[in-house]
Every structure is written in C-alpha cells, then in structure tokens.
Design a protein around this motif. Structure first.
Motif, PDB file in Angstrom:
ATOM      1  N   ASN A  55       6.232  -0.861  -6.497  1.00 22.42           N
ATOM      2  CA  ASN A  55       7.120  -1.053  -5.042  1.00 22.42           C
ATOM      3  C   ASN A  55       6.735  -2.554  -4.871  1.00 22.42           C
ATOM      4  N   LEU A  73      10.036  -4.223   0.169  1.00 24.48           N
ATOM      5  CA  LEU A  73      10.867  -3.612   0.613  1.00 24.48           C
ATOM      6  C   LEU A  73      10.816  -2.003   0.813  1.00 24.48           C
ATOM      7  N   HIS A  74      10.059  -1.693  -0.607  1.00 26.13           N
ATOM      8  CA  HIS A  74       9.747  -0.214  -0.705  1.00 26.13           C
ATOM      9  C   HIS A  74       8.604   0.184   0.297  1.00 26.13           C
ATOM     10  N   GLY A 125       9.920   0.900   3.465  1.00 20.92           N
ATOM     11  CA  GLY A 125      10.597   2.262   3.762  1.00 20.92           C
ATOM     12  C   GLY A 125       9.565   3.329   3.525  1.00 20.92           C
ATOM     13  N   GLU A 144      14.234  -6.361   4.604  1.00 19.67           N
ATOM     14  CA  GLU A 144      15.769  -6.469   3.755  1.00 19.67           C
ATOM     15  C   GLU A 144      16.304  -7.729   3.864  1.00 19.67           C
ATOM     16  N   GLN A 174      16.663  -5.362  -3.317  1.00 21.84           N
ATOM     17  CA  GLN A 174      16.984  -4.031  -2.657  1.00 21.84           C
ATOM     18  C   GLN A 174      17.601  -2.609  -3.526  1.00 21.84           C
ATOM     19  N   ASN A 218      11.095   1.814  -8.079  1.00 17.07           N
ATOM     20  CA  ASN A 218      10.013   1.940  -8.331  1.00 17.07           C
ATOM     21  C   ASN A 218       9.634   2.884  -9.419  1.00 17.07           C
ATOM     22  N   PRO A 242      14.426   1.327  -2.639  1.00 15.22           N
ATOM     23  CA  PRO A 242      14.087   1.076  -1.279  1.00 15.22           C
ATOM     24  C   PRO A 242      14.708   2.102  -0.257  1.00 15.22           C
TER      25      PRO A 242
END
Length: 616
Positions: A362, A365-366, A369, A415, A423, A427, A433
């Motif tokens: 990850n 940005l993951h 999320g 982001e 973006q 993963n 994400p």
C-alpha cells in the motif's frame, strides 16, 4: 454522661447476660461469634443484625459510634480484632472504607499506635484508596509512619491513591511520605500520575530529584513516562498569539488547556534533563526509536509531543514501525490533520515518504482509502474483517454523512500530493487506492445516504407546515378588510407592516428550505456528492428553516399585539415573551446538528492548511 442509646444497649446486654444469651463463663467472652437473639432498638431504629460483629460492622458503615461504644468498652479485644473480613480487616478498615470520619476518630482513641498497622492493607491504605483526606489525617496523627508503610503487594498508599485517581489525596500524601520511601517505586508512581493526568503532582515529584528519575529511566531502559506522555494531549505554545495573550490575561482559557500546559512543562523538563549528557542522548535515541514514540504521538494526534521530540531528533519523522509506516503514514491512517499538516512542512523529505510502500504494497493513498483497522481476535489471532477499530478523530464527527465527507476530504488531499502514477498503483490485493476507498466505504456511504434522507425528510415536513400556515395568514390579515375598497383596515399601523414583512419573509425562507431538502432527497448520492454538495444543501436548508420559524413567531407576535394591545393590559407582553420559548427550544435542541454541519461545510477548506508550528 452516657447517651440514651448507650443505656439502651447496656440494658439489652444485661438481659442477655442474665439469660446466658450473650456470653457465659463456659463459652468465654468471644463476643463477636455469639448469636445475639434479642432485637435491638436504638432511638426507635431496629438493628437488623444477629451477631455482635455484624452490629459493629453496621455501626461502622453507618458512622454510628454511639452504637459501637458500649460494646467496645465491654470487650476491648474487638477494637483491633482482625476477623471482620477475608483480608484480616479490622473495624477501622470497615469504617475507613465507608468514609465514616466520626467513627474513625473515636475508634482511634481506643487503639494503640501499632494497631493502625494491622492487615495486609492497613486502614490507611484503605483511606488512601477511597480518597478521604480527613480520615487519612486522623490516622497519621496517631501514627506518623503510616504513609511510609508498604502493603502486602509492596505498594505505598500514595500509589494506591494515584491509581484510584484521587488527586487531592495524592497531593497530601506526597507532602507526608518520605521521599526515600517514594524512591523505591519512583517511576511507577510517576507513570500512574501522568496516566491519570496529575501533572502538577508528577512535576513536584520529578523536581525533587530530576537526575535520579532520568538515571532510573535510562539504566532500566524504561521510557514508560515518555510513552505515556506521547499518548496524551499536550498543549502547543501559543504565547506569540495576541488573542491567546488576551484570553490568558482575562482568565478565559479553558480548564483543559491548563492541564495540557502542565503536561507540556513536564515533558520539556523531562526531555531537557535526558539531553544533558552525550551518553544519555545515545541511550534515549535508541529507546525512542525502539519504542516508536513518534508513531504513538502521531496516532494520538499529540502534536505537542512531536514538536518537542523532533526538535532534537528530526530523523524520527522518517522512522518505520513494524508495518513499514512512517509518522506521515500513521497521521493519514488515523486521520490526524494537525500532525499531517505539521509533517507536510518538512520539505523535500515528504516526497520520499509519499513514494514508500508498506508490507502489503500500500502506498500512502491506499491508507487514505482505508476506513479503520481490522480487529484481531486475540485467542485465534484471526482478523475479523467485518469489525473495524475506528480512529478517535473519526468518531468525534457526528452523523454518517459528515463522516463520509471527512473521508472524501482526506482522500482528495492525499491524492494531490502523490505522483499520478501512484493513483493507479495496485497493492498486493490488486486494488487501486480508489477501488480500496470504494470498497471500504460502501457501508458508510449507505448509512450516510440514509441519515441525510431521514434528516432532509423530517425537516421538509416542518418547512411545509410553516409555509402552509404563513401563506394562509397572508390573506387573513389582522383587523380585516375595508368593505368598500378591499384595503386592510390596519394598513397604516407600524405593527401591520411588521406582520406583512415577517409573514412574507417566513414564507420565502420556508419555501427555500423546502427546495433545499427536496434537492437532498433527489440527489444521486455519489461519493463526491458528500464532499461539498450535500453538506452545503443541508446547512443552507437548516439555516432557512430556523429563520422561517423565528420570523413566523415574529409575525404572530406582531398580529397579537396589533389586535389586543388596546383591549387588555399586560397579557400581550406575556404572550410576546412566550413566543421566544419555541425559538430557544429549537435552537438548543438543533444547535449541535447545525453547528456540526456548519463546521464541516465551512471549515473543510482549512482542514489541511499548514500550521505555524515548525520542527526547528
């Protein structure tokens, strides 16, 4: 001179002696184990007890010395007997636990100095645990050494009081307990006082021997004091702010700020003492890195702690925990915008951090999320995917729709900072994400939609009722119409103009609120709609609804005064005053909702603004 109750109990004892019901020569004088078969009345109050021990216990609990005195005078062994409980408690233990100050003072007079030290926990330990200072003072007057005695578990009375959270008792015991005794559990006592936010007491203990505290910490490789402080709220210095200085001068600062200010003072003194010698600095850095204190502070949103620690160890910002997270990753995962805004100022270093991956592939940005962390089953070590541990910052927001808005804002902000390629980066589970965000927030999205629709529907009903009433009132004007020309009779009066204007405004604002709530009900409820559109509509609709209620009542008051002021005296004034009650009631009951929506709508632009606090 003996009291009436004493004579009454003595007469009962004499009757029992005659009937061999109380004690006998054959059975000895073991009074507390004898059955007491006679019902006792004291001042017409029946004592529901069957043994002498139970009578004494009841008297101690109820603070009724007049009941216990004749018994104890007849049988002195009961004063210090230890057969009142499972832990060899004496009558003094029971009275101290019940906070019976009068009973304790009288009982102590019949005791020897050594009697106060009986029990696995002394009665003084009990008084410290329940936090009754007057009882503790009375016992110490009899035996000065009580504060220095350890119980069976090698714990001092001051430590028990600190564990129970009795700040006043801890302050008193800190004054009367020998410091040489406190030294034996110095770090434990400091940790407990910090945990219970007794920073003033902790500062006092720390200042008695700062060198000893730091030496014990580093020699024992024990930095629980710093770890506990990292998980607390610590004030940020705002002395340069004119507004802050004015508030301080006028003593308008919240009480919570004073507590956090003491925490910061303790941290700064403790940290400064640890930095005195080079060898201590090396040990401290190793311990701070090993215990990942920066991550604990970031998780708790403790910006004050980070400002102090990162000033000497800026590299802590790039340190990793066992999951491969830096402080910036933790700030994003736990939605701590203050920490995020601070680390956002570290310059080019953040670009390197943004390109890092955790052990599951990850990127940052993951993490934006994700919604909380899966809860692990301790017994099976399995992960319950359906149960999540939500960040405290998330739970502080009321309403699923506003929670969803905050999640969208976080994702959009992060982001902006990651490279475009990240973006779309997947993963280890093969999710981008955005895909992860949609999956994690699908339940919250539905709950937010339901919450928004329920709120909008309820408010629209009220708005419709108001619009109906003020519309009808506009054509049934007070005083009626002139039959010749159809002009209202009271047209030229000021009260009539107030009625007309307020009625029209109430109608327009209620219609506007209906439009807003109707727009909410017919929305498509996409994820991005929760960012600005839906909260703004709800805020504007609630505002117009409140205005329409206020103006409607103004119109009613103007009409009532206009018609009846010339016919009756004080009644119109009372009616006008009562009209303010619904307004105040609506404002009080709906203020929290309106304020949360207003704050979420208006402050979203400034949520991630860079703060003035720097790491240097």
């Amino acid at each position: 001179m003996k009291s009436e109750s004493s004579h009454e109990i003595e007469s009962v004892f004499e009757d029992c002696e005659d009937n061999e019901q109380f004690w006998s020569e054959e059975e000895g004088s073991d009074v507390e184990n004898q059955l007491f078969n006679t019902v006792i009345f004291v001042n017409e109050e029946e004592l529901d007890c069957i043994t002498v021990a139970q009578i004494l216990q009841s008297a101690a609990i109820k603070d009724r010395w007049e009941i216990a005195e004749p018994i104890l005078m007849k049988e002195q062994s009961l004063v210090h007997s230890g057969d009142y409980g499972e832990g060899s408690e004496t009558l003094l233990h029971i009275a101290a636990a019940a906070k019976s100050i009068g009973f304790v003072r009288e009982l102590i007079k019949l005791m020897k100095v050594g009697d106060l030290e009986i029990g696995r926990n002394t009665a003084f330990h009990v008084a410290a645990t329940v936090g009754h200072i007057e009882i503790a003072k009375a016992m110490r007057e009899k035996n000065k050494n009580l504060p220095n005695i350890f119980n069976e578990e090698e714990i001092l009375a001051i430590t028990l009081a600190a564990e129970a959270g009795h700040k006043a008792m801890v302050t008193y015991l800190n004054e009367v307990t020998d410091y040489d005794v406190i030294k034996q559990q110095l770090l434990v006592l400091l940790e407990i006082t910090i945990q219970n936010e007794m920073y003033e007491v902790a500062l006092n203990i720390f200042n008695k021997d700062r060198k000893l505290v730091v030496t014990k910490m580093l020699e024992d490789r024990n930095i629980n004091l710093l770890k506990t402080l990292s998980e607390k709220s610590i004030a940020i210095s705002d002395a340069s702010s004119p507004v802050w200085r004015v508030l301080k001068l006028q003593k308008l600062l919240p009480e919570r700020y004073e507590v956090e200010k003491q925490a910061r003072l303790l941290l700064e003194k403790l940290w400064a003492k640890c930095q005195r010698r080079g060898e201590d600095q090396i040990k401290l850095y190793e311990l701070v890195t090993k215990e990942i204190l920066g991550h604990s502070a970031a998780k708790a949103g403790n910006l004050g702690f980070l400002l102090v620690v990162a000033r000497d160890y800026p590299e802590i910002m790039c340190s990793f925990d066992d999951k491969g997270y830096t402080l910036l990753h933790v700030a994003v995962l736990y939605r701590e915008e203050k920490v995020f805004s601070l680390i956002h100022r570290i310059g080019g270093m953040k670009n390197i951090i943004f390109q890092m991956f955790d052990h599951d592939g990850n990127n940052i940005l993951h993490l934006a999320g994700k919604l909380g962390e899966p809860q692990k089953n301790v017994q099976s070590n399995a992960v319950k995917e359906e149960e999540k541990i939500m960040p405290p910052s998330f739970l502080r927001i009321s309403g699923a729709a506003l929670q969803m808005q905050r999640e969208i804002l976080w994702f959009k902000e992060v982001e902006k900072l990651v490279p475009p390629s990240y973006q779309k980066r997947k993963n280890k589970d093969g999710k981008t994400p955005r895909e992860l965000f949609t999956e994690e927030h699908k339940i919250l999205l539905k709950e937010g939609e339901r919450w928004m629709k329920d709120t909008g529907n309820s408010c629209m009903i009220v708005s419709t009722l108001i619009a109906t009433m003020v519309f009808a009132a506009g054509f049934t004007v007070p005083g009626g119409y002139n039959s010749d020309n159809g002009i209202p009779i009271l047209l030229n009066l000021i009260g009539f103009k107030v009625f007309v204007i307020s009625d029209a405004v109430a109608l327009f604002t209620s219609i506007v609120s209906i439009i807003m709530f109707l727009s909410i009900l017919t929305s498509r409820y996409a994820e991005d709609d929760f960012r600005v559109s839906l909260p703004a509509k709800l805020f504007f609709g609630l505002t117009m609804l409140f205005v329409s209620i206020v103006i409607m009542l103004v119109a009613f008051t103007a009409t009532f005064v206009l018609i009846y002021s010339s016919h009756i005296g004080w009644e119109p004034k009372l009616i006008a005053a009562c009209a303010g009650v619904p307004v105040a009631l609506f404002g009080c009951l709906q203020y929290n909702l309106w304020f949360d929506v207003a704050k979420s709508t208006c402050s979203s632009k400034f949520l991630f603004r860079s703060g003035k606090h720097k790491l240097d």
